[in-house]
Scaffold this active site. Structure first.
Site, short mmCIF file in Angstrom:
data_model
loop_
_atom_site.label_atom_id
_atom_site.label_comp_id
_atom_site.label_asym_id
_atom_site.label_seq_id
_atom_site.Cartn_x
_atom_site.Cartn_y
_atom_site.Cartn_z
N HIS A 27 0.81 -1.23 0.00
CA HIS A 27 0.00 0.00 0.00
C HIS A 27 0.85 1.28 0.00
O HIS A 27 0.61 2.18 0.82
CB HIS A 27 -0.95 -0.01 1.21
CG HIS A 27 -1.85 -1.20 1.25
ND1 HIS A 27 -2.23 -1.84 2.41
CD2 HIS A 27 -2.45 -1.89 0.24
CE1 HIS A 27 -3.03 -2.86 2.12
NE2 HIS A 27 -3.17 -2.91 0.81
C1 LIG Z 1 0.00 -7.51 -4.76
C2 LIG Z 1 -0.93 -6.40 -4.33
C3 LIG Z 1 -2.01 -6.70 -3.50
C4 LIG Z 1 -2.87 -5.68 -3.10
N1 LIG Z 1 -4.01 -6.01 -2.41
C5 LIG Z 1 -4.96 -5.06 -2.22
C6 LIG Z 1 -6.24 -5.41 -1.72
O1 LIG Z 1 -6.53 -6.58 -1.47
N2 LIG Z 1 -7.15 -4.42 -1.55
C7 LIG Z 1 -6.87 -3.12 -1.83
O2 LIG Z 1 -7.72 -2.24 -1.60
N3 LIG Z 1 -5.65 -2.75 -2.30
C8 LIG Z 1 -4.72 -3.70 -2.54
N4 LIG Z 1 -3.53 -3.36 -3.11
C9 LIG Z 1 -3.25 -1.93 -3.35
C10 LIG Z 1 -4.04 -1.30 -4.49
O3 LIG Z 1 -4.29 -2.23 -5.52
C11 LIG Z 1 -3.27 -0.07 -4.99
O4 LIG Z 1 -3.08 0.84 -3.93
C12 LIG Z 1 -3.99 0.68 -6.11
O5 LIG Z 1 -4.35 -0.19 -7.15
C13 LIG Z 1 -3.07 1.80 -6.61
O6 LIG Z 1 -3.68 2.50 -7.66
P1 LIG Z 1 -2.88 3.58 -8.50
O7 LIG Z 1 -3.83 4.11 -9.49
O8 LIG Z 1 -2.22 4.52 -7.56
O9 LIG Z 1 -1.70 2.80 -9.21
P2 LIG Z 1 -1.71 1.47 -10.07
O10 LIG Z 1 -3.04 0.80 -9.96
O11 LIG Z 1 -0.52 0.69 -9.68
O12 LIG Z 1 -1.61 1.97 -11.57
C14 LIG Z 1 -0.49 2.59 -12.14
C15 LIG Z 1 -0.52 2.27 -13.62
O13 LIG Z 1 0.40 3.11 -14.30
C16 LIG Z 1 1.08 2.37 -15.28
N5 LIG Z 1 2.35 3.04 -15.54
C17 LIG Z 1 3.35 3.25 -14.67
N6 LIG Z 1 4.36 3.92 -15.25
C18 LIG Z 1 3.96 4.15 -16.54
C19 LIG Z 1 4.57 4.79 -17.63
N7 LIG Z 1 5.77 5.35 -17.54
N8 LIG Z 1 3.89 4.82 -18.81
C20 LIG Z 1 2.66 4.27 -18.93
N9 LIG Z 1 2.05 3.64 -17.90
C21 LIG Z 1 2.69 3.59 -16.72
C22 LIG Z 1 1.23 1.00 -14.67
O14 LIG Z 1 1.48 0.02 -15.66
C23 LIG Z 1 -0.10 0.83 -13.96
O15 LIG Z 1 -1.06 0.23 -14.79
C24 LIG Z 1 -2.63 -4.34 -3.51
C25 LIG Z 1 -1.56 -4.05 -4.35
C26 LIG Z 1 -0.71 -5.06 -4.77
C27 LIG Z 1 0.43 -4.73 -5.68
#
Ligand SMILES: Cc1cc2nc3c(=O)[nH]c(=O)nc-3n(C[C@H](O)[C@H](O)[C@H](O)COP(=O)(O)OP(=O)(O)OC[C@H]3O[C@@H](n4cnc5c(N)ncnc54)[C@H](O)[C@@H]3O)c2cc1C
Length: 535
Positions: free
Chosen positions: A469
């Site tokens: 997280h």
């Molecule tokens: C293994 C795991 C288990 C988890 N379990 C839970 C759970 O059970 N419940 C829960 O609520 N949360 C859980 N989480 C946390 C939650 O999923 C994340 O906090 C949330 O998805 C983050 O969202 P975000 O939009 O910040 O980033 P992300 O969802 O990580 O999205 C970022 C995106 O940007 C893209 N990206 C990055 N750099 C570039 C670039 N230079 N060019 C183009 N694209 C790029 C990536 O490919 C990715 O698709 C978990 C996370 C993980 C990794």
């Protein structure tokens, strides 16, 4: 090649899918969504139990390492992050939790107008389609499907029995008026399939909304500026370098590690640090990459002969095959398991206002995030510290956009975090020692003979790592020199640029971060639409 859209969203994860999906509901608004990964719409993503194939690395996962952690005896930690549409919601454990209402009231009290619990609750509800819970705290008809588990694992009841035996409160709904207690988690699933943010907000519209343009395998390498205004994005797709232009805004949604990385690669960050990599400053913003906060986590593990757990044994493998057949027939049974089926929130001291630890009870025994498979079946129980005092940072290792960022969560950097985790360890042990769960244990893998506080401290330093997280590296704030975005999520000092993902959280919330990040995407879209109406 150059294309132009009203909005260019960089990163199709939880935040990016929500904001791009909502903005593209208006056919007059054109939206381009870029992600470095693929579509993430095949069985590996949709079958909940297949998460074990992604967690350890390789598939749909950036699989980052941390820098050596002094608080963890110099160990290098692991940081899985989703890659592809859905982002981390395509590889996560699907636990549906929003955090504690106090977390959002704290954001507001830091000066972030519009982010109190009362302000954000409508966005949680708007995103949600809860098949079981309703009323004041839950939504119906939103893009994010939420339901109870269909694993039918009897150990869920055993967990509740152990909780009662150890005299913990049982809680039916962790996302209502209060959080404290133990119970079974709701999951982001529908009819036994994973419901990633992409599945809710993007996949259904990829053909039907002509104003929504999605590019996969498109790795953004820098944000394009004209003076202080973001006007587009440069990205690489295959061997080609391309540019895409934004008429109104570039929206950065690349997650807690890569949003700050992309800002720094584009000249936004601490200018002296960027100069060391030969990157010309567009805007000096020293908070970029600072304030990294993540939940430090310890996992108890037990082997068990009971026929309910996943793992590598003849009977375990036979159960997987039976489970696959059942999943194909009726979308029920062990393959629908999100593994972390039970858990809850506890206070390690009675004088605390809010729970300070969270448990994830897992129907499998996982060592080192599943990267060290071992023979045998068993179960595990995570305990994590919800509001650690140790904060870390993210910085550039190199000006090469393909080089991973340096990640320092600074786990157990503050002694107070270790003290709180010792208390959390003991509380979790009380649950695991309750007769109902004790009866399932064949052997204790990590904590046999760990009794004194000194033993516990040593064990924690030996094994603690993330429970996935990370947040806070593009912190929202006002009158704060380390803030990166304002409460409208606009980057301070620049125009045409917002950040919409977990990195904007000023403080780490007490719970899992997917639903809160989707809420951030919903709220961002709403703020943008009302600004467009006003102009
Ligand atoms: C293994 C795991 C288990 C988890 N379990 C839970 C759970 O059970 N419940 C829960 O609520 N949360 C859980 N989480 C946390 C939650 O999923 C994340 O906090 C949330 O998805 C983050 O969202 P975000 O939009 O910040 O980033 P992300 O969802 O990580 O999205 C970022 C995106 O940007 C893209 N990206 C990055 N750099 C570039 C670039 N230079 N060019 C183009 N694209 C790029 C990536 O490919 C990715 O698709 C978990 C996370 C993980 C990794």
């Amino acid at each position: 090649m150059s294309d132009i859209f009203d909005f260019v969203v960089v990163g199709g994860g939880s935040g990016g899918c929500a904001v791009a999906g909502r903005l593209s509901e208006d056919p007059k608004t054109s939206v381009a969504l870029l992600d470095a990964g693929g579509r993430c719409d095949n069985w590996v993503v949709t079958t909940p139990g297949a998460l074990v194939l992604m967690l350890a690395g390789g598939v749909n996962n950036w699989a980052f390492d941390t820098v050596p952690q002094p608080g963890l005896q110099g160990r290098i930690g692991y940081q899985p992050r989703g890659k592809g549409l859905g982002g981390s919601s395509a590889i996560n454990a699907m636990v549906y939790i929003r955090g504690h209402r106090r977390d959002y009231d704290q954001w507001a009290s830091l000066g972030n107008a519009g982010w109190s619990y009362a302000d954000v609750l409508p966005y949680f509800k708007r995103s949600e389609d809860n098949s079981e819970l309703g009323g004041e705290y839950h939504g119906k008809g939103g893009p994010l499907r939420v339901s109870g588990s269909r694993s039918d694992n009897p150990v869920r009841e055993t967990f509740l029995q152990a909780a009662r035996e150890a005299q913990f409160r049982i809680r039916e709904d962790f996302n209502a008026e209060d959080q404290e207690g133990l119970g079974t988690y709701q999951v982001t699933q529908h009819d036994g399939e994973r419901w990633s943010a992409a599945r809710g907000y993007i996949h259904p519209y990829m053909g039907s909304r002509t104003n929504l343009h999605v590019e996969t395998k498109a790795h953004a390498t820098r944000i394009l500026f004209e003076g202080k205004r973001a006007v587009g994005v440069e990205y690489r797709q295959g061997k080609e370098t391309k540019q895409i232009r934004a008429r109104r805004e570039v929206i950065l949604s690349s997650g807690a590690f890569q949003s700050p990385q992309l800002l720094m690669l584009s000249g936004v960050g601490d200018s002296a640090a960027l100069a060391k990599h030969g990157i010309a400053s567009v805007h000096h913003l020293p908070g970029v990459g600072q304030n990294l906060q993540d939940h430090p986590d310890f996992v108890f593990g037990f082997t068990s002969d009971a026929p309910y757990f996943a793992g590598l044994s003849l009977s375990g493998i036979a159960r997987i095959f039976k489970g696959i057949a059942q999943y194909r027939r009726e979308r029920r049974g062990p393959m629908t398991s999100n593994i972390a089926e039970c858990g809850g929130f506890l206070k390690t001291r009675p004088d605390l206002d809010v729970p300070d630890i969270q448990l994830h009870f897992c129907m499998a025994m996982v060592a080192d995030h599943g990267r060290k498979p071992s023979w045998g079946t068993g179960f595990s129980c995570h305990v994590c510290l919800l509001r650690p005092k140790s904060h870390g940072s993210v910085w550039l290792q190199s000006a090469d956009p393909y080089s991973p960022p340096a990640i320092d969560p600074n786990f157990l950097g503050e002694e107070a975090d270790l003290d709180a985790m010792v208390a959390g360890f003991k509380m979790t042990k009380r649950l695991l020692d309750a007769p109902a769960l004790k009866a399932l244990q064949t052997s204790d893998v990590f904590t046999a003979g760990v009794e004194s506080d000194a033993d516990i401290r040593q064990t924690l330093r030996q094994y603690v790592d993330t429970v996935y997280h990370p947040v806070g590296t593009c912190k929202m704030g006002v009158n704060d020199p380390t803030a990166v975005v304002d409460p409208k999520l606009k980057v301070h000092g620049l125009e045409g640029l917002r950040v919409v993902d977990a990195s904007i959280m000023p403080t780490l919330i007490g719970g899992n971060t997917n639903a809160p990040t989707i809420m951030i995407g919903e709220k961002a879209a709403d703020m943008i639409r009302s600004e467009m109406r006003a102009n």
